[in-house]
Design a protein around this motif. Structure first.
Motif, PDB file in Angstrom:
ATOM      1  N   SER A 158     -42.842  37.435  29.646  1.00  0.00           N
ATOM      2  CA  SER A 158     -42.924  36.318  28.714  1.00  0.00           C
ATOM      3  C   SER A 158     -42.864  36.613  27.488  1.00  0.00           C
ATOM      4  O   SER A 158     -43.652  36.007  26.723  1.00  0.00           O
TER       5      SER A 158
ATOM      6  N   ASN B 271     -57.542  40.328  25.929  1.00  0.00           N
ATOM      7  CA  ASN B 271     -58.353  39.845  26.991  1.00  0.00           C
ATOM      8  C   ASN B 271     -58.929  40.887  27.703  1.00  0.00           C
ATOM      9  O   ASN B 271     -58.204  41.870  28.037  1.00  0.00           O
TER      10      ASN B 271
ATOM     11  N   ASN C 159     -52.591  37.091  34.382  1.00  0.00           N
ATOM     12  CA  ASN C 159     -53.245  36.403  32.931  1.00  0.00           C
ATOM     13  C   ASN C 159     -52.470  37.336  31.643  1.00  0.00           C
ATOM     14  O   ASN C 159     -51.953  38.239  31.994  1.00  0.00           O
ATOM     15  N   SER C 160     -52.644  36.740  30.666  1.00  0.00           N
ATOM     16  CA  SER C 160     -52.110  37.376  29.245  1.00  0.00           C
ATOM     17  C   SER C 160     -52.737  38.532  29.064  1.00  0.00           C
ATOM     18  O   SER C 160     -54.096  38.723  29.347  1.00  0.00           O
TER      19      SER C 160
ATOM     20  N   ASN D  38     -55.696  37.198  24.289  1.00  0.00           N
ATOM     21  CA  ASN D  38     -56.386  36.114  24.170  1.00  0.00           C
ATOM     22  C   ASN D  38     -55.996  34.870  23.105  1.00  0.00           C
ATOM     23  O   ASN D  38     -55.137  35.276  22.526  1.00  0.00           O
ATOM     24  N   GLU D  39     -56.563  33.973  22.984  1.00  0.00           N
ATOM     25  CA  GLU D  39     -56.316  32.841  22.016  1.00  0.00           C
ATOM     26  C   GLU D  39     -56.498  33.358  20.615  1.00  0.00           C
ATOM     27  O   GLU D  39     -55.866  32.486  19.664  1.00  0.00           O
TER      28      GLU D  39
ATOM     29  N   ARG E   1     -52.204  35.155  17.719  1.00  0.00           N
ATOM     30  CA  ARG E   1     -51.203  34.113  17.264  1.00  0.00           C
ATOM     31  C   ARG E   1     -50.012  34.742  16.627  1.00  0.00           C
ATOM     32  O   ARG E   1     -50.188  35.523  15.622  1.00  0.00           O
TER      33      ARG E   1
ATOM     34  N   THR F  34     -49.558  30.874  20.618  1.00  0.00           N
ATOM     35  CA  THR F  34     -50.343  32.067  21.085  1.00  0.00           C
ATOM     36  C   THR F  34     -49.464  32.840  21.578  1.00  0.00           C
ATOM     37  O   THR F  34     -48.636  32.485  22.413  1.00  0.00           O
TER      38      THR F  34
ATOM     39  N   ASP G 260     -48.908  34.623  24.454  1.00  0.00           N
ATOM     40  CA  ASP G 260     -49.103  34.480  25.956  1.00  0.00           C
ATOM     41  C   ASP G 260     -48.147  35.447  26.853  1.00  0.00           C
ATOM     42  O   ASP G 260     -47.127  35.040  27.346  1.00  0.00           O
TER      43      ASP G 260
END
Length: 229
Positions: A46, A177, A201-202, A205-206, A209, A214, A216
């Motif tokens: 992704s 993360n 999961n990514s 983290n948030e 950017r 974000t 992801d």
């Protein structure tokens, strides 16, 4: 003579019983594939537009899994373990620091003459597997299908960017993360086994950017798994 024949018969019976007991104990107690080592090719999933991977992104994984058979034939088992994972990702995502802020940019590698750009992660992992195999206590070449779930905790990370403009090295930034988890699959015969990990999961983290979006991105690992008793 008849006593001698009787003695031979008793010895033969005793040896047979001893072998039967030994084999019974062997089958009763044996476990499979409790140590593992894996080499993988790491992919980013992704990816945002403009982000690409270059070079060879590798992963090295070792650990121990306690094999716990759940049927009398011991060809079905649950495995729970602990391991260590080292991963690198070569790509064109620039990770730099401005003041106390971490900045993410897509690099023009030709314009900047980038010779190296990667980030690396190091994790303690806990694999949980459901295991099926065609093994016996004395057969070491057999088919196996092991599928499961792996939880990882990132204990360290680093980034390295080398170009004609700047050299940037960062350590333990808070944009990753800490917890990573995903699905696993190992399939093969004997020594050679295909292994895959699909992250759920990514990896960031948030706080990570790209422009206003974000980052992801998940991870996929494909490679070879080697098991040792």
């Amino acid at each position: 003579m008849k006593y001698l024949i009787l003695l031979y018969a008793l010895i033969y019976w005793g040896i047979g019983m001893a072998q039967s007991i030994d084999n019974s104990e062997l089958y009763k107690n044996y476990r499979e594939d409790q140590f593992y080592a894996s080499v993988t090719y790491n992919l980013l999933n992704s990816k945002p537009d403009g982000l690409s991977q270059s070079g060879f992104s590798t992963g090295f994984h070792i650990g121990f899994i306690r094999d716990m058979p759940i049927n009398s034939d011991r060809d079905f088992a649950v495995g729970l373990g602990i391991g260590f994972s080292s991963n690198s990702y070569n790509q064109n995502l620039g990770i730099t620091e401005e003041g106390k802020e971490i900045r993410f940019d897509i690099l023009n590698e030709n314009e900047l003459n980038v010779s190296k750009n990667k980030f690396s992660t190091y994790l303690i992992e806990v694999p949980l597997e459901l295991r099926w195999r065609t093994s016996t206590a004395t057969d070491y070449n057999f088919w196996r299908i092991y599928t499961g779930f792996k939880l990882g905790y990132m204990i360290y990370n680093s980034t390295k960017l080398t170009s004609n403009i700047e050299d940037v090295k960062l350590y333990n930034i808070d944009a990753f993360n800490r917890f990573q988890y995903g699905l696993t699959l190992s399939v093969g015969y004997g020594t050679w086994n295909f292994h895959a990990y699909y992250g759920l999961n990514s990896i960031f983290n948030e706080n990570a950017r790209l422009d206003s979006d974000t980052l992801d991105m998940g991870i996929v690992r494909l490679g070879l798994m080697f098991y040792i008793l």
